[in-house]
Design a protein around this motif. Structure first.
Motif, PDB file in Angstrom:
ATOM      1  N   ALA A 109       0.934  -1.315  -0.041  1.00 26.22           N
ATOM      2  CA  ALA A 109       0.065   0.018   0.117  1.00 26.22           C
ATOM      3  C   ALA A 109       0.745   1.241  -0.044  1.00 26.22           C
ATOM      4  CB  ALA A 109      -1.017   0.027   1.284  1.00 26.22           C
ATOM      5  N   PRO A 152       3.789   2.973  -3.435  1.00 25.54           N
ATOM      6  CA  PRO A 152       3.931   4.022  -4.559  1.00 25.54           C
ATOM      7  C   PRO A 152       4.267   5.418  -3.896  1.00 25.54           C
ATOM      8  CG  PRO A 152       1.739   2.927  -4.744  1.00 25.54           C
ATOM      9  CD  PRO A 152       2.493   2.371  -3.497  1.00 25.54           C
ATOM     10  N   VAL A 153       3.941   5.597  -2.771  1.00 24.44           N
ATOM     11  CA  VAL A 153       4.312   6.897  -2.040  1.00 24.44           C
ATOM     12  C   VAL A 153       5.913   7.012  -1.957  1.00 24.44           C
ATOM     13  CG1 VAL A 153       4.229   8.437  -0.018  1.00 24.44           C
ATOM     14  CG2 VAL A 153       2.348   6.966  -0.667  1.00 24.44           C
ATOM     15  N   ALA A 209       7.443   7.170  -5.223  1.00 29.17           N
ATOM     16  CA  ALA A 209       7.418   8.545  -6.073  1.00 29.17           C
ATOM     17  C   ALA A 209       8.253   9.557  -5.442  1.00 29.17           C
ATOM     18  CB  ALA A 209       5.938   9.128  -6.016  1.00 29.17           C
ATOM     19  N   ASP A 247      11.555   8.726  -6.992  1.00 28.67           N
ATOM     20  CA  ASP A 247      11.783   9.245  -8.296  1.00 28.67           C
ATOM     21  C   ASP A 247      12.008  10.930  -8.441  1.00 28.67           C
ATOM     22  OD1 ASP A 247       9.255   7.261 -10.085  1.00 28.67           O
ATOM     23  OD2 ASP A 247      11.064   6.689  -9.072  1.00 28.67           O
ATOM     24  N   GLU A 248      11.396  11.464  -7.420  1.00 24.23           N
ATOM     25  CA  GLU A 248      11.370  12.936  -7.549  1.00 24.23           C
ATOM     26  C   GLU A 248      13.008  13.365  -7.346  1.00 24.23           C
ATOM     27  OE1 GLU A 248       9.360  15.595  -7.931  1.00 24.23           O
ATOM     28  OE2 GLU A 248       7.410  14.545  -7.907  1.00 24.23           O
ATOM     29  N   PHE A 287      15.429  11.100  -7.631  1.00 24.65           N
ATOM     30  CA  PHE A 287      16.640  10.869  -8.814  1.00 24.65           C
ATOM     31  C   PHE A 287      16.391  11.749  -9.876  1.00 24.65           C
ATOM     32  CE2 PHE A 287      18.763   7.781 -11.214  1.00 24.65           C
ATOM     33  CZ  PHE A 287      18.057   7.749 -12.527  1.00 24.65           C
ATOM     34  N   VAL A 288      15.153  12.276 -10.382  1.00 24.56           N
ATOM     35  CA  VAL A 288      15.176  13.030 -11.337  1.00 24.56           C
ATOM     36  C   VAL A 288      16.019  14.303 -11.025  1.00 24.56           C
ATOM     37  CG1 VAL A 288      13.799  14.554 -12.680  1.00 24.56           C
ATOM     38  CG2 VAL A 288      13.220  12.221 -12.460  1.00 24.56           C
ATOM     39  N   TRP A 310      14.529   1.813 -20.243  1.00 23.71           N
ATOM     40  CA  TRP A 310      15.139   2.509 -19.514  1.00 23.71           C
ATOM     41  C   TRP A 310      15.807   1.470 -18.465  1.00 23.71           C
ATOM     42  CZ3 TRP A 310      14.939   3.361 -14.054  1.00 23.71           C
ATOM     43  CH2 TRP A 310      15.853   4.281 -13.666  1.00 23.71           C
ATOM     44  N   ASN A 335      -3.002   4.733  -6.572  1.00 22.42           N
ATOM     45  CA  ASN A 335      -1.626   3.853  -6.419  1.00 22.42           C
ATOM     46  C   ASN A 335      -1.738   2.875  -7.503  1.00 22.42           C
ATOM     47  OD1 ASN A 335      -1.044   4.935  -4.168  1.00 22.42           O
ATOM     48  ND2 ASN A 335      -1.708   3.170  -2.867  1.00 22.42           N
ATOM     49  N   PHE A 359      -0.347   4.495 -10.777  1.00 19.93           N
ATOM     50  CA  PHE A 359       1.058   4.757 -10.814  1.00 19.93           C
ATOM     51  C   PHE A 359       1.731   3.349 -10.989  1.00 19.93           C
ATOM     52  CE2 PHE A 359       5.022   6.609  -9.571  1.00 19.93           C
ATOM     53  CZ  PHE A 359       5.852   5.975  -8.821  1.00 19.93           C
ATOM     54  N   LEU A 360       1.447   2.573 -10.338  1.00 22.82           N
ATOM     55  CA  LEU A 360       1.960   1.056 -10.717  1.00 22.82           C
ATOM     56  C   LEU A 360       1.781   0.831 -11.984  1.00 22.82           C
ATOM     57  CD1 LEU A 360       1.308  -0.726  -7.304  1.00 22.82           C
ATOM     58  CD2 LEU A 360       3.301   0.277  -8.098  1.00 22.82           C
ATOM     59  N   LYS A 373       4.427   2.541 -14.011  1.00 21.70           N
ATOM     60  CA  LYS A 373       5.640   2.195 -13.967  1.00 21.70           C
ATOM     61  C   LYS A 373       6.009   0.929 -14.629  1.00 21.70           C
ATOM     62  CE  LYS A 373       8.496   4.323 -11.054  1.00 21.70           C
ATOM     63  NZ  LYS A 373       9.829   4.580 -11.399  1.00 21.70           N
ATOM     64  N   PRO A 393       9.596   1.855 -16.836  1.00 24.57           N
ATOM     65  CA  PRO A 393      10.282   2.156 -15.518  1.00 24.57           C
ATOM     66  C   PRO A 393      11.042   3.635 -15.257  1.00 24.57           C
ATOM     67  CG  PRO A 393      11.301   0.430 -16.588  1.00 24.57           C
ATOM     68  CD  PRO A 393      10.244   0.822 -17.551  1.00 24.57           C
ATOM     69  N   PRO A 442      11.888   6.891 -14.628  1.00 27.49           N
ATOM     70  CA  PRO A 442      11.349   7.897 -13.283  1.00 27.49           C
ATOM     71  C   PRO A 442      10.645   9.245 -14.002  1.00 27.49           C
ATOM     72  CG  PRO A 442      13.256   6.885 -12.767  1.00 27.49           C
ATOM     73  CD  PRO A 442      13.268   6.574 -13.766  1.00 27.49           C
ATOM     74  N   GLU A 443      11.400   9.702 -15.042  1.00 30.08           N
ATOM     75  CA  GLU A 443      10.788  10.867 -15.449  1.00 30.08           C
ATOM     76  C   GLU A 443       9.442  10.753 -15.984  1.00 30.08           C
ATOM     77  OE1 GLU A 443      13.929  11.940 -18.154  1.00 30.08           O
ATOM     78  OE2 GLU A 443      15.426  12.350 -16.642  1.00 30.08           O
ATOM     79  N   LEU A 451       6.358  11.019 -13.351  1.00 29.31           N
ATOM     80  CA  LEU A 451       6.557  11.939 -12.251  1.00 29.31           C
ATOM     81  C   LEU A 451       5.056  12.526 -11.730  1.00 29.31           C
ATOM     82  CD1 LEU A 451       9.423  14.152 -12.802  1.00 29.31           C
ATOM     83  CD2 LEU A 451       9.071  12.441 -11.125  1.00 29.31           C
ATOM     84  N   GLY A 476       3.218   9.846 -10.042  1.00 27.42           N
ATOM     85  CA  GLY A 476       3.499   9.963  -8.605  1.00 27.42           C
ATOM     86  C   GLY A 476       3.259  10.757  -7.665  1.00 27.42           C
ATOM     87  N   ARG A 477       3.326  12.264  -8.223  1.00 28.11           N
ATOM     88  CA  ARG A 477       2.723  13.133  -7.492  1.00 28.11           C
ATOM     89  C   ARG A 477       1.385  13.174  -7.122  1.00 28.11           C
ATOM     90  NH1 ARG A 477       5.476  16.991 -11.326  1.00 28.11           N
ATOM     91  NH2 ARG A 477       7.617  16.931 -10.706  1.00 28.11           N
ATOM     92  N   ALA A 502      -0.189  10.155  -6.398  1.00 30.06           N
ATOM     93  CA  ALA A 502      -0.135   9.169  -5.383  1.00 30.06           C
ATOM     94  C   ALA A 502       0.163   9.938  -3.920  1.00 30.06           C
ATOM     95  CB  ALA A 502       0.549   8.022  -5.700  1.00 30.06           C
ATOM     96  N   THR A 503       1.382  10.682  -4.129  1.00 27.11           N
ATOM     97  CA  THR A 503       1.787  11.293  -2.924  1.00 27.11           C
ATOM     98  C   THR A 503       0.827  12.373  -2.060  1.00 27.11           C
ATOM     99  OG1 THR A 503       3.953  11.154  -4.054  1.00 27.11           O
ATOM    100  CG2 THR A 503       3.945  12.208  -1.730  1.00 27.11           C
ATOM    101  N   ALA A 537      -1.821  10.419  -0.399  1.00 25.82           N
ATOM    102  CA  ALA A 537      -1.508   9.815   0.800  1.00 25.82           C
ATOM    103  C   ALA A 537      -1.379  10.796   1.835  1.00 25.82           C
ATOM    104  CB  ALA A 537      -0.318   8.827   0.514  1.00 25.82           C
TER     105      ALA A 537
END
Lengths: 143, 106
Positions: free
Chosen positions: A84, A87-88, A91, A94-95, A97-98, A130, B33, B36-37, B40, B44, B46-47, B50, B53-54, B56-57, B60
């Motif tokens: 669960a 993903p948080v 993410a 990922d931020e 890393f970018v 990638w 979620n 996002f998955l 991904k 895969p 990351p760019e 994004l 991902g935002r 999902a964050t 949450a």
């Protein structure tokens, strides 16, 4: 001398006539001693023992199965929680890393700006997918 | 650490807080979620993911703030117990019951 004093019989002529003083059986003899085996043949039969052991074993294995079910439920709970929040966390990473990757690309462009025919950045593999950068260190500033 | 929100009222997503709210996140933030998955899985890089991902964050963190506002005490107790026992669910059953009674899973 003392034997003659102990075993004295009045009126004996010599030491050879002393009465006997022996350790012996009581009059009538001893009671008879039982020395024969007497192992009783009662108790559970072979089948009963086998079934008892088999029953104890099966009960134990049943309890093992129940315990495994409980443990699997606990593990499932833990894994579901991890799924669960995955993903948080991904993410966030990922931020980060970018941001670092962009800084690295600028650095690479800066370093290789005099090399002819160098396409900056993205010149890793040819498969089209990638792949994470394989520098051997995940995060150099942390290590 | 065991604080759910920092001084400004923003939730701190530490592991104990996230694990404490994991069941709620699983139910309430499931669409974000899953999106996002899926992104991904498709790529895969990351760019490329994004924005999802935002989302999902944001979902949450918003959920954490909402839970904190609705039931502050049980959530803090549960997150604190999780912090103490390093995210072992089985050692925090009492706080978990209290938390789920105050903020039920729906």
């Amino acid at each position: 001398m003392t034997e003659a004093v102990i075993r004295n019989k009045p009126g004996m002529a010599s030491v050879k006539d002393m009465p006997l003083l022996q350790d012996g059986p009581p009059p009538g003899g001893f009671a008879p001693v039982r020395y024969a085996r007497r192992i009783p043949n009662k108790g559970p039969s072979a089948i009963a023992i086998f079934l008892g052991a088999f029953g104890a074993f099966s009960y134990g294995m049943y309890q093992v199965g129940q315990g495994n079910k409980i443990r699997r439920a606990l593990k499932e709970e833990k894994y579901a929680a991890r799924r669960a929040i995955l993903p948080v966390l991904q993410a966030e990473e990922d931020e980060r890393f970018v941001k670092d990757w962009k800084k690295y690309l600028e650095y690479e462009a800066e370093v290789m700006k005099d090399v002819p025919g160098w396409k900056v950045g993205e010149n890793v593999y040819n498969s089209g997918r990638w792949m994470p950068p394989a520098t051997g260190e995940l995060r150099p500033e942390v290590w | 650490m065991a604080n759910v929100v920092d001084a400004a009222g923003e939730p701190i997503p530490t592991s104990s807080v996230l694990m404490a709210a994991a069941k709620h996140i699983e139910i309430n933030c499931m669409p974000e979620n899953v999106e996002f998955l899926k992104c991904k899985k498709k790529d895969p890089n990351p760019e490329k993911c994004l924005d999802k991902g935002r989302q999902a964050t944001r979902c949450a963190l918003g959920l954490l703030k909402d839970l904190y506002q609705r039931c502050k005490e049980p959530m803090e107790g549960y997150a604190g117990c999780m912090y103490y026992h390093t995210n072992e669910f089985d050692l925090c059953r009492k706080q978990q019951q209290a938390f789920e009674k105050a903020c039920p899973l729906q």
